[in-house]
Design an enzyme around this catalytic site. Structure first.
Site, PDB file in Angstrom:
ATOM      1  N   ASP A  11       0.838  -1.197   0.000  1.00  0.00           N
ATOM      2  CA  ASP A  11       0.000   0.000   0.000  1.00  0.00           C
ATOM      3  C   ASP A  11       0.878   1.253   0.000  1.00  0.00           C
ATOM      4  OD1 ASP A  11      -1.974   1.873   0.274  1.00  0.00           O
ATOM      5  OD2 ASP A  11      -2.843   1.037   2.110  1.00  0.00           O
TER       6      ASP A  11
ATOM      7  N   ASP B   5     -15.093   1.192  -0.929  1.00  0.00           N
ATOM      8  CA  ASP B   5     -15.385   0.933   0.476  1.00  0.00           C
ATOM      9  C   ASP B   5     -16.896   0.941   0.643  1.00  0.00           C
ATOM     10  OD1 ASP B   5     -15.922   1.397   3.304  1.00  0.00           O
ATOM     11  OD2 ASP B   5     -13.773   1.791   3.498  1.00  0.00           O
TER      12      ASP B   5
ATOM     13  N   HIS C 123     -12.129  -2.160   0.128  1.00  0.00           N
ATOM     14  CA  HIS C 123     -11.425  -1.603   1.279  1.00  0.00           C
ATOM     15  C   HIS C 123     -12.284  -1.823   2.518  1.00  0.00           C
ATOM     16  CE1 HIS C 123     -10.404   2.079   3.773  1.00  0.00           C
ATOM     17  NE2 HIS C 123      -9.194   1.622   3.544  1.00  0.00           N
TER      18      HIS C 123
ATOM     19  N   GLU D 258     -10.344   3.289  -2.508  1.00  0.00           N
ATOM     20  CA  GLU D 258     -10.936   3.482  -1.188  1.00  0.00           C
ATOM     21  C   GLU D 258     -11.427   4.910  -0.979  1.00  0.00           C
ATOM     22  OE1 GLU D 258      -7.593   4.140   2.101  1.00  0.00           O
ATOM     23  OE2 GLU D 258      -7.074   2.510   0.727  1.00  0.00           O
TER      24      GLU D 258
ATOM     25  N   HIS E 247      -0.480   4.175  -0.137  1.00  0.00           N
ATOM     26  CA  HIS E 247      -1.299   5.011   0.748  1.00  0.00           C
ATOM     27  C   HIS E 247      -1.387   6.466   0.293  1.00  0.00           C
ATOM     28  CE1 HIS E 247      -3.102   5.776   4.839  1.00  0.00           C
ATOM     29  NE2 HIS E 247      -3.453   4.500   4.653  1.00  0.00           N
TER      30      HIS E 247
ATOM     31  N   GLU F 295      -1.198  -0.628  -4.047  1.00  0.00           N
ATOM     32  CA  GLU F 295      -2.447   0.069  -3.727  1.00  0.00           C
ATOM     33  C   GLU F 295      -2.243   1.572  -3.628  1.00  0.00           C
ATOM     34  OE1 GLU F 295      -5.524   0.254   0.049  1.00  0.00           O
ATOM     35  OE2 GLU F 295      -4.701  -1.677  -0.557  1.00  0.00           O
TER      36      GLU F 295
END
Length: 382
Positions: free
Chosen positions: A184, A258, A285, A236, A186, A210
């Site tokens: 990830d 999500d 997510h 996400e 992020h 990700e």
């Protein structure tokens, strides 16, 4: 005709917001409208939406979704999206319970018998990664996800880049060739950084990378997809089909809506169908609570292009409460050989411990995202 008689919200530790909808038939449906760091704002919107919902027919899920998402002149975004998501999940839970069937039966029936799960193992700080992975393997998981780094410079130093590679190499050494590690980014990386690092990670064969760039830079993600053979995942912080269309067209391999932000079961089901047109897999997510997880699983059991499911049992965010603390029967969410088996209970397939939820709400929570800064004092992406 059954009517909605009550809509309640519960602020529960560690950082979640649950929605409870009750009908005149005495049936109760649960949803999760958790928006990390902004639960109070979502709670206010749910209360406002309740003005419309009280007295309405709970079976008209799609009509309610249309009204709640489109009747306001100002619409969309994570706060409105999360409020709608929690309500939508609760309405599907009500519908399944009223008919005595799991939600996936209402979505066309099961296409699989189990769903593969993964857990989070750190990465902000490189220490402890191998022990964290070993702990996840000990409970039977066959896949994990880790952050690629902590604070990342806009143009990474040699030490920062080597640190990413060392973290992932350590994970690969523990996992071996038969288990997977997702990495990830992020949203902490600039496109230039991501383009430098992704090819260097290819020999370690991550499951996917990700969120390589922040969502507002989604128009750049195609450049990375063309620069590496590693599958790219994102989503996400995307909340609608319209948000997902550009990244699907850009060449992502894994869509990660999500279910507590992106319109609940109703909209994520449509996002999954659209992703299938682009040969893209779904991996929602879900570093959230048991209701969000159950909603994800209900979609997953009925969705052909479903890859894997995130869950937050034992994640570092869970201070003061754990995922299974709010369910009466923990067995449906137990891992079996790295999977969760087909849920068989009605609605979302889990039983919420209302006593525990109400007690948690009396304590509440004030979870906020941390604020990170670069060495020059400027704000850094967390």
């Amino acid at each position: 005709m059954s009517q909605i008689t009550r809509v309640e919200t519960f602020l529960v530790a560690p950082r979640w917001l649950f929605v409870r909808i009750e009908t005149s038939d005495g049936i109760i449906g649960w949803g999760e409208a958790s928006l990390e760091g902004h639960a109070d704002a979502v709670r206010t919107v749910v209360d406002q939406f309740a003005e419309y919902l009280i007295g309405a027919d709970p079976d008209r899920i799609e009509d309610h979704w249309q009204v709640l998402t489109k009747s306001g002149f100002y619409r969309g975004g994570p706060v409105f999206g999360s409020a709608v998501s929690g309500i939508d999940q609760a309405l599907w839970d009500l519908k399944g319970k009223s008919l005595g069937v799991p939600v996936y039966q209402l979505l066309g029936g099961a296409v699989r018998d189990r769903i593969r799960m993964y857990g989070w193992v750190g990465g902000d700080d490189p220490s402890g990664i191998t022990d964290a992975i070993a702990a996840q393997l000990a409970v039977g998981l066959t896949a994990v996800k880790m952050n690629a780094s902590g604070i990342m410079s806009r143009v990474g130093t040699v030490a920062e880049i080597d640190g990413v590679l060392e973290r992932v190499a350590a994970a690969r050494a523990v996992l071996g060739p038969d288990r997977d590690v997702a990495v990830d980014f992020h949203g902490r990386f600039t496109l230039a950084n991501a383009r430098r690092i992704a090819p260097l990670l290819e020999p370690l064969r991550p499951f996917f990378i990700e969120e390589p760039v922040v969502p507002e830079n989604s128009h750049l993600i195609g450049q990375l997809a063309q620069a590496t053979a590693i599958p790219i995942a994102t989503g996400e912080r995307l909340y609608t089909r319209q948000d997902f269309l550009p990244v699907l067209q850009a060449g992502i391999a894994v869509a990660q809506p999500d279910l507590s932000h992106a319109g609940g079961i109703s909209e994520v089901r449509r996002i999954a169908a659209m992703a299938e047109v682009y040969d893209v897999q779904l991996a929602p997510h879900c570093p959230l609570g048991p209701i969000a997880l159950a909603a994800c699983l209900q979609v997953g059991f009925a969705t052909p292009n479903y890859l894997i499911q995130e869950q937050s049992i034992g994640i570092h965010y869970n201070q003061g409460a754990e995922v299974l603390d709010y369910v009466l029967d923990k067995q449906p969410l137990k891992f079996v050989n790295g999977n969760i088996e087909l849920l068989t209970g009605p609605g979302l397939g889990i039983e919420i411990d209302e006593v525990a939820v109400r007690a948690a709400d009396s304590r509440g929570h004030t979870w906020r995202s941390p604020i990170w800064r670069h060495t020059d004092g400027a704000l850094a992406e967390w």
